[in-house]
Design an enzyme around this catalytic site. Structure first.
Site, PDB file in Angstrom:
ATOM      1  N   PHE A 187      66.782  61.969  29.540  1.00 41.13           N
ATOM      2  CA  PHE A 187      68.230  62.182  29.453  1.00 41.13           C
ATOM      3  C   PHE A 187      68.681  63.443  30.184  1.00 41.13           C
ATOM      4  CE2 PHE A 187      67.283  60.024  25.363  1.00 41.13           C
ATOM      5  CZ  PHE A 187      68.151  58.960  25.442  1.00 41.13           C
ATOM      6  N   SER A 196      73.618  55.645  35.087  1.00 45.56           N
ATOM      7  CA  SER A 196      75.065  55.611  34.871  1.00 45.56           C
ATOM      8  C   SER A 196      75.710  54.518  35.701  1.00 45.56           C
ATOM      9  CB  SER A 196      75.661  56.968  35.260  1.00 45.56           C
ATOM     10  OG  SER A 196      77.062  56.908  35.374  1.00 45.56           O
ATOM     11  N   ALA A 197      76.806  53.993  35.185  1.00 43.89           N
ATOM     12  CA  ALA A 197      77.594  53.014  35.940  1.00 43.89           C
ATOM     13  C   ALA A 197      78.218  53.619  37.183  1.00 43.89           C
ATOM     14  CB  ALA A 197      78.689  52.440  35.043  1.00 43.89           C
ATOM     15  N   TYR A 230      77.963  63.781  40.695  1.00 45.11           N
ATOM     16  CA  TYR A 230      77.204  63.323  39.529  1.00 45.11           C
ATOM     17  C   TYR A 230      76.647  61.920  39.770  1.00 45.11           C
ATOM     18  CZ  TYR A 230      76.355  61.132  35.030  1.00 45.11           C
ATOM     19  OH  TYR A 230      75.787  60.411  34.004  1.00 45.11           O
ATOM     20  N   LYS A 251      72.611  60.429  40.193  1.00 46.93           N
ATOM     21  CA  LYS A 251      72.021  59.313  39.453  1.00 46.93           C
ATOM     22  C   LYS A 251      71.483  58.260  40.413  1.00 46.93           C
ATOM     23  CE  LYS A 251      72.535  60.697  35.231  1.00 46.93           C
ATOM     24  NZ  LYS A 251      71.364  60.932  34.365  1.00 46.93           N
ATOM     25  N   PHE A 259      77.635  52.823  30.422  1.00 47.12           N
ATOM     26  CA  PHE A 259      79.043  52.856  30.728  1.00 47.12           C
ATOM     27  C   PHE A 259      79.624  54.098  30.003  1.00 47.12           C
ATOM     28  CE2 PHE A 259      77.723  49.396  33.019  1.00 47.12           C
ATOM     29  CZ  PHE A 259      78.730  49.009  33.883  1.00 47.12           C
ATOM     30  N   LEU A 277      86.978  61.796  27.673  1.00 49.18           N
ATOM     31  CA  LEU A 277      88.221  61.458  26.976  1.00 49.18           C
ATOM     32  C   LEU A 277      88.113  61.537  25.458  1.00 49.18           C
ATOM     33  CD1 LEU A 277      91.130  60.317  26.956  1.00 49.18           C
ATOM     34  CD2 LEU A 277      90.093  58.016  27.008  1.00 49.18           C
TER      35      LEU A 277
END
Length: 372
Positions: free
Chosen positions: A112, A156-157, A182, A186, A211, A233
């Site tokens: 991670f 990551s998406a 970023y 990935k 996601f 968010l």
């Protein structure tokens, strides 16, 4: 974030051991972080033995150098089980990392550890390339030297760039139109792992393309605890609801979406954590080879305004917000197709938007200052 601060400080903390009969030894990098700590809960409850490596630049340290980070201490309270060990060491500290592998017969690594904020990566690209790519290269080299060649990678998406079609599946091109450093890190790390697994047939790699992880453990004891103002968010909404922030900034309301705000596929962090346990089981199956990518999401798109409304209902609090300009690096919509994970991992998300918001609010309201 200062890269230099990530290179030092090694804490050797070995906990009491209560080994189960069938569990594997899993080394988790970044295990004191948001997704990492929730995954450690699932690993311990599945009977595995967990070694955590984390430099804690993205998570809260213990008040005493000899204490576990608060998130991991609470993981032990939740599960009633102890970690095999915790090491405060950076992936940029190759000698320190080598010592960790020398002390444990690791069966598999779940990786991670990374810087993870899209907006910040646009402002500080070198920090992201050094931490995320160089750290991963160090990890892979140390793993290879130790003969540990099974890895589950937190991807990551964002590797899909601006989606060419929705819902986005694993056959979608990657590396094209990525909008931020970023996402580039990935993508680069995925390519490195694929090339490694092609060159050395002993390597087994599962690439999990997340996601948008949200939510918290249902106990309310662990959850997302950003250092400084949240970059994502839902934790920002939660801090507005609990009174720590005055208002939410909505980055753009002129996207080509139903209400003009960005649409994302939000997944409960505990569903995401269970996906890692499913990936671990898959990687040890006799027919598994090379490197395979799986999406982890729900397949449902939620706009910023819809998330605000859902959180209002879950918390009973007003969420003041103001619309500001678009944020660099954001795309309008991305939603997952998770059919492959369901077919091959036997996994699918089970928690809905309401549960994500309820669990986030339980964590935030019970811990308004996080782990402080």
């Amino acid at each position: 974030m200062d890269v230099a601060t990530a290179q030092v400080k090694c804490l050797w903390f070995v906990a009491r051991q209560h080994p189960g009969p069938m569990g594997r030894v899993v080394l988790v990098t970044g295990g004191a972080g948001f997704v990492g700590s929730h995954t450690v809960v699932e690993l311990l409850e599945a009977g595995h033995h967990v070694v955590v490596v984390d430099n804690c630049i993205n998570s809260t340290k213990g008040s005493d150098p000899q204490e576990l980070p608060p998130a991991l201490a609470r993981v032990q309270t939740i599960t009633g089980k102890t970690l095999r060990a915790f090491y405060m060491v950076s992936l940029l500290d190759r000698p320190g990392l080598t010592k960790v592998f020398a002390k444990h017969q690791v069966d598999l690594v779940i990786h991670f550890a990374a810087l993870k904020a899209v907006g910040e990566s646009v402002e500080k690209p070198l920090d992201y390339y050094i931490n995320n790519v160089t750290g991963t290269l160090n990890l892979l080299e140390v793993m290879g030297e130790a003969g540990v060649k099974r890895l589950v990678y937190s991807s990551s998406a964002t590797v899909y760039g601006v989606p060419q079609y929705l819902p986005t599946d694993e056959l979608h091109p990657t590396g094209v139109g990525i909008t931020n450093p970023y996402g580039q890190t990935k993508y680069v790390c995925e390519q490195i792992m694929k090339d490694l697994a092609t060159a050395d047939k002993e390597w087994r790699v599962v690439l999990l393309r997340y996601f948008n992880p949200v939510g918290a453990h249902e106990s309310g004891k662990i959850g997302e605890n950003p250092s400084g103002p949240p970059n994502n968010l839902v934790p920002y909404i939660a801090q507005v609801a609990v009174g720590k922030r005055e208002a939410l900034s909505v980055f753009g309301d002129d996207y080509d979406t139903p209400d003009g705000t960005g649409v994302r596929d939000y997944i409960h962090v505990m569903d995401l954590a269970s996906g890692h346990v499913a990936a671990l089981d898959k990687i040890f199956s006799e027919d598994f080879r090379s490197a395979i990518a799986y999406n982890l999401g729900t397949g449902q798109g939620v706009s910023v305004l819809q998330m605000i409304d859902a959180f209002k209902r879950a918390s009973g609090r007003d969420i003041p917000y103001k619309v500001v300009g678009r944020r660099n690096g954001d795309v309008a919509t991305i939603v997952a197709s998770c059919t492959l994970a369901e077919q091959e991992l036997g996994w699918r998300a089970t928690r809905n938007l309401q549960q994500m918001c309820i669990d986030t609010w339980r964590w935030q309201s019970q811990n308004p200052d996080g782990f402080m």
